[in-house]
Enzyme design. Structure first.
Site, PDB file in Angstrom:
ATOM      1  N   CYS A   1       0.830  -1.217   0.000  1.00 23.76           N
ATOM      2  CA  CYS A   1       0.000   0.000   0.000  1.00 23.76           C
ATOM      3  C   CYS A   1       0.867   1.271   0.000  1.00 23.76           C
ATOM      4  O   CYS A   1       0.447   2.302  -0.512  1.00 23.76           O
ATOM      5  CB  CYS A   1      -0.879   0.065   1.241  1.00 23.76           C
ATOM      6  SG  CYS A   1      -1.898  -1.369   1.533  1.00 23.76           S
TER       7      CYS A   1
HETATM    8  N1  LIG Z   1      -3.727  -0.564  -0.899  1.00 24.98           N
HETATM    9  C1  LIG Z   1      -4.161  -0.400   0.347  1.00 24.98           C
HETATM   10  O1  LIG Z   1      -4.762  -1.304   0.898  1.00 24.98           O
HETATM   11  N2  LIG Z   1      -3.996   0.773   0.926  1.00 24.98           N
HETATM   12  C2  LIG Z   1      -4.297   1.039   2.275  1.00 24.98           C
HETATM   13  C3  LIG Z   1      -5.074   2.296   2.429  1.00 24.98           C
HETATM   14  C4  LIG Z   1      -5.400   2.584   3.871  1.00 24.98           C
HETATM   15  C5  LIG Z   1      -6.178   3.870   4.067  1.00 24.98           C
HETATM   16  N3  LIG Z   1      -6.393   4.099   5.446  1.00 24.98           N
HETATM   17  C6  LIG Z   1      -7.517   3.818   3.354  1.00 24.98           C
HETATM   18  O2  LIG Z   1      -8.481   3.428   4.004  1.00 24.98           O
HETATM   19  O3  LIG Z   1      -7.622   4.186   2.185  1.00 24.98           O
END
Ligand SMILES: NC(=O)NCCC[C@H](N)C(=O)O
Length: 410
Positions: free
Chosen positions: A398
């Site tokens: 991520c």
């Molecule tokens: N690719 C991913 O799973 N990204 C994580 C994003 C976490 C962020 N807190 C969200 O909810 O968008």
């Protein structure tokens, strides 16, 4: 012309990657807005930055060039006209297309150097930071106790999601929740105006304006012609169809595997439950598999007369064997599939591995059960510290947007 973007797999040696070092935006989150900001806790910023620097260093030590989103955007805004146009858009997307607050915000943001302005926009602008010459009743009386004119962007360090590089092109994503929607405007300006990308033949497979929602955590580049996409809380069937149409028309991609996953915060994107780590090895969170390793997957190919043919298949191993032309597939269960360890480690991104070469991954150290299991399956695991970064609910995949990977040997 060789595109500055080149990603034909999830696992080819990582050559160039885009990150964002967490900044003041993290400290502009407070309990009342946690949920809306899509985070579950508030990371302790100095430690989060230390951890992030170690993550970046691990990538550099393994041969990757690390670019920072904030630097790429700063360079993209070097021309004053472009900077002005960008400011107008970001202020409008923050809720102020015109009026006293718009003017106050613009004057305030222009008082910074471009780099500090970019960081300020990500951090958020508090009401007590600017003076407005005149304010309407709505501006004075509505949301009186809310502290921000421009909300912070505490998820900006999850650079995977605002866009996704596929082949020699990119999707610039319309993100699902308001808390993240402005983030992909940065990508739009970087691709259009940063010298590294502008006029260099980057294909935009899908921009941020069509209605369907899509986020990069759902977009997995399995090979130079196969893409897997989560039908998830963040990515809609509509966007997947639009992207498949564009890829089939304009690229070498001829297979899109849309995999339905539970629509919830813990498993918001496909890469929170399923990642590719070697030619024939994947991590998978057991909770997405029904008995016998089944999922709901829709395999899309170009059909007749510009239509798309769709077949419904359920056996994940068989789907992957066929798509990747492999005799066997090794699905490695997060937390060894244990009923407590698997969901605990998945919650802290135990399935969210970042492959930096075939069979070589970066993971969070806290997921030691999953990490040991990966090693037992022959994977080389680089662990990075994760006490604070994990509070944002995302892991190494991520936190990284691969821009260039080496092609896999055929
Ligand atoms: N690719 C991913 O799973 N990204 C994580 C994003 C976490 C962020 N807190 C969200 O909810 O968008």
């Amino acid at each position: 012309m060789q595109s500055p973007i080149h990603v034909t797999s999830e696992i080819g040696k990582l050559k160039t990657v885009m990150l964002h070092r967490p900044g003041k935006e993290i400290e502009n989150v407070y309990p009342e807005i946690l949920h809306r900001m899509l985070v579950d806790d508030i990371p302790y910023l100095p430690i989060a930055q230390e951890e992030h620097d170690l993550f970046a260093q691990t990538l550099r030590d393994n041969g990757a060039e690390v670019l920072y989103l904030e630097d790429l955007l700063t360079d993209a805004l070097a021309n004053d006209n472009i900077k002005d146009e960008f400011l107008e858009k970001i202020i409008a997307e923050s809720g102020y297309a015109a009026g006293a607050i718009h003017d106050g915000l613009k004057e305030f943001l222009l008082s910074f150097s471009t780099k500090d302005m970019v960081n300020k926009i990500i951090a958020g602008v508090r009401k007590d930071e600017i003076k407005t010459k005149y304010a309407s009743l709505a501006e004075l009386a509505e949301d009186k106790d809310y502290p921000f004119y421009m909300d912070p962007m505490p998820n900006a360090y999850f650079t995977r999601d605002q866009q996704a590089c596929i082949g020699d092109g990119i999707t610039i994503n319309r993100m699902t929740f308001k808390a993240r929607q402005r983030e992909s405007l940065f990508t739009e300006y970087i691709i259009k105006h940063n010298k590294r990308f502008a006029d260099k033949g980057v294909e935009v497979w899908r921009n941020r304006y069509p209605e369907g929602r899509i986020e990069g955590g759902d977009e997995l580049v399995l090979s130079d012609h196969v893409l897997a996409i989560g039908i998830s809380q963040r990515t809609s069937a509509k966007a997947i169809t639009e992207l498949a149409e564009s890829l089939f028309e304009k690229s070498d991609y001829d297979t899109v595997i849309a995999i339905h996953i539970p629509h919830n915060h813990a498993m918001m994107h496909l890469d929170t439950v399923f990642t590719m780590i070697n030619y024939d090895q994947f991590t998978v969170h057991p909770a997405i598999l029904r008995d016998g390793g089944h999922v709901d997957a829709y395999i899309m190919h170009p059909g007749n007369n510009g239509e798309i043919s769709i077949t419904h298949e359920t056996n994940l191993k068989e789907i992957l064997k066929k798509a990747l032309d492999k005799p066997e597939i090794d699905l490695i269960p997060t937390g060894g599939g244990d009923p407590i360890i698997a969901p605990r480690e998945q919650w802290n991104d135990g399935s969210n591995t970042l492959a930096i070469a075939p069979g070589v991954v970066v993971t969070y150290d806290r997921n030691y059960v999953s990490n040991d299991l990966l090693r037992k399956h022959g994977i080389l695991v680089h662990e990075v510290r994760s006490s604070e970064l994990s509070r944002g609910r995302g892991g190494p995949r991520c936190m990284s947007c691969p821009i260039v990977r080496e092609d896999l040997k055929k």
